[in-house]
Design an enzyme around this catalytic site. Sequence first.
Site, PDB file in Angstrom:
ATOM      1  N   HIS A 190     -56.738 -40.727 -15.918  1.00 36.97           N
ATOM      2  CA  HIS A 190     -56.895 -39.561 -16.637  1.00 36.97           C
ATOM      3  C   HIS A 190     -58.225 -38.903 -16.556  1.00 36.97           C
ATOM      4  CE1 HIS A 190     -58.306 -42.202 -19.930  1.00 36.97           C
ATOM      5  NE2 HIS A 190     -59.071 -41.132 -20.305  1.00 36.97           N
TER       6      HIS A 190
ATOM      7  N   ASP B 166     -52.792 -45.833 -15.435  1.00 36.30           N
ATOM      8  CA  ASP B 166     -53.851 -45.070 -15.758  1.00 36.30           C
ATOM      9  C   ASP B 166     -55.304 -45.602 -15.151  1.00 36.30           C
ATOM     10  OD1 ASP B 166     -55.560 -42.982 -17.125  1.00 36.30           O
ATOM     11  OD2 ASP B 166     -55.857 -44.138 -18.705  1.00 36.30           O
TER      12      ASP B 166
ATOM     13  N   SER C  32     -64.217 -43.542 -21.259  1.00 34.36           N
ATOM     14  CA  SER C  32     -63.004 -43.894 -20.610  1.00 34.36           C
ATOM     15  C   SER C  32     -63.203 -44.337 -19.211  1.00 34.36           C
ATOM     16  CB  SER C  32     -61.956 -42.584 -20.623  1.00 34.36           C
ATOM     17  OG  SER C  32     -61.336 -42.379 -21.817  1.00 34.36           O
TER      18      SER C  32
END
Length: 549
Positions: A197, A227, A300
């Site tokens: 993402h 992911d 992230s």
Amino acid sequence: MSGKGHKCPGAHAVRHRYHPGEPPSPCTELFILWQLKTYLNHRVAICPAMPGQFIWRKVHIMEKDTRPTSKTWLGGLVLVAAGAGAGYLFHASSQANALPAQTTVTTSVASLHNAASMLLPDFTKIVAEQGPAVVNVSVSGTVKASDTDNNPFADGDPFGELFKRFQLPSPEQRTPVHGLGSGFIVKDNGIVLTNAHVVADADEVIVKLTDKREFKAKVLGVDKLSDVAVLKIPATHLPTVKLGDTANVRTGEWVAAIGAPFGFENSVTAGIVSAKSRSLPDEGYVPFLQTDVAINPGNSGGPLFNLNGEVIGINSQIYSRSGGYQGLSFAIPIDVAMKVEQQLVNTGKVSRGKLGVTIQPVTQELAKSFGLPAPEGALVRSVEKDSPAERAGLEAGDIILKFNGSKIDQSEQLPVLVAGTAPNSSATLSVWHQGKEKQLTLKVGELKTQTAAAEAAPTSKLKLGLMLRPLSPQESKEAGTRDGLVVEDVTNGPAARAGITPGDIILSVNGVKTASVDDLKAEMDKRKGHLALQIKRGEEVLFVPVNVG
């Protein structure tokens, strides 16, 4: 040491009164005792007269009046503040019967430091050794802008519906966006792992190292189900992280994250592993590690380290009602990530096994209803037609207890095990069927997933950013033409900027009919710059100019 008290050279015994209901005066030994009384049961003292020796004594801290009834000082050693070449010994006055029998243990300064390091983890060595392999990832791209503002009529207005239906197609409006994330180098030839993402829909990805060098990265592959994304930067002899084994991770152990929360580069946060094998909504193929490490936007894709300095996960998600950290963060286990990395680098896609069933948890009530001794396994809710499960004889109402010998305690374990099995390989199932356990053998199918955006009609020099396929017989009949290519998907590129959307049918390029993708490629090679695509959109046919220069 005797009950009369022991004075070290240069140390001073000072009496302080402590009245019930009032905190002791600051900067006194009793004030320190009052603050530490709830969690310290042992105290240590060092004396210059006994260099390198420590005396441990259990001290009972009382809340009653500790004013002495005599001039006798008890030698209760309660705290030490050791300076360079000097020691300070504090004596607490108390009644003689308030001090229990003492236990004396002699140890070394090194042992004390080792004990302290076990209680309070030190991450400085991990940061120094592994930090250079952690990178910052910045992305830029465009996203489709909302076209609701183009409608001049209010919601519910009948003219608004007519406007939507009959307005002429216009080039797609796209808005530039920028994002920040983290990543880490797993191979010294420039292979970087981050979250899918983070780089999704990015036109440009820039990787910045701790030594301030920046590289434009190539996205080798993206796997949205896990992911995980794999990047490649043009550099060699790079520092790499040390990889750990998720199987050895224990709930409650200390972990640390390095990343760029809110753009603050190379930030370190720490916490513990709160739980293992967490299943999140719409994320059934990843057994997440749950931690209480502070993770915020920008973290992230960054690594999660254990105390050995090994990466055990990729920080991926947080549970939050505010958008910021609220004590729950989730990391992708590193063994899952590395399996994805290997497949993306070698084949450009990720293959996963498939049974062809939908499942649900087995509750205590359901276990009783099916005659199962304990609430375990995965209850089959439905079976897909012509799936590996159906061909093997699996039925709705069966409970899968084991997959290839691995026990299924929670239903969330089954998708992970099946997905990790190679397609077309054999698998054995232990199934609870009609009150009895039986064994089934089947051939695992392949889970069809959307792979990383691929160009279906590229040339070596030009790319439209389209995924195309020929018309099916039914589509040809409905469209009233045998020639044309259906737009399956649109990625960032010239076609998207020109307003081409999924579902459009490309009839011709610069007046030349396109019966196949090869026809389109050939015409693109001839016209190096501007193209005029004739498209059919619904009932309308129009030409759309595309600048591919």
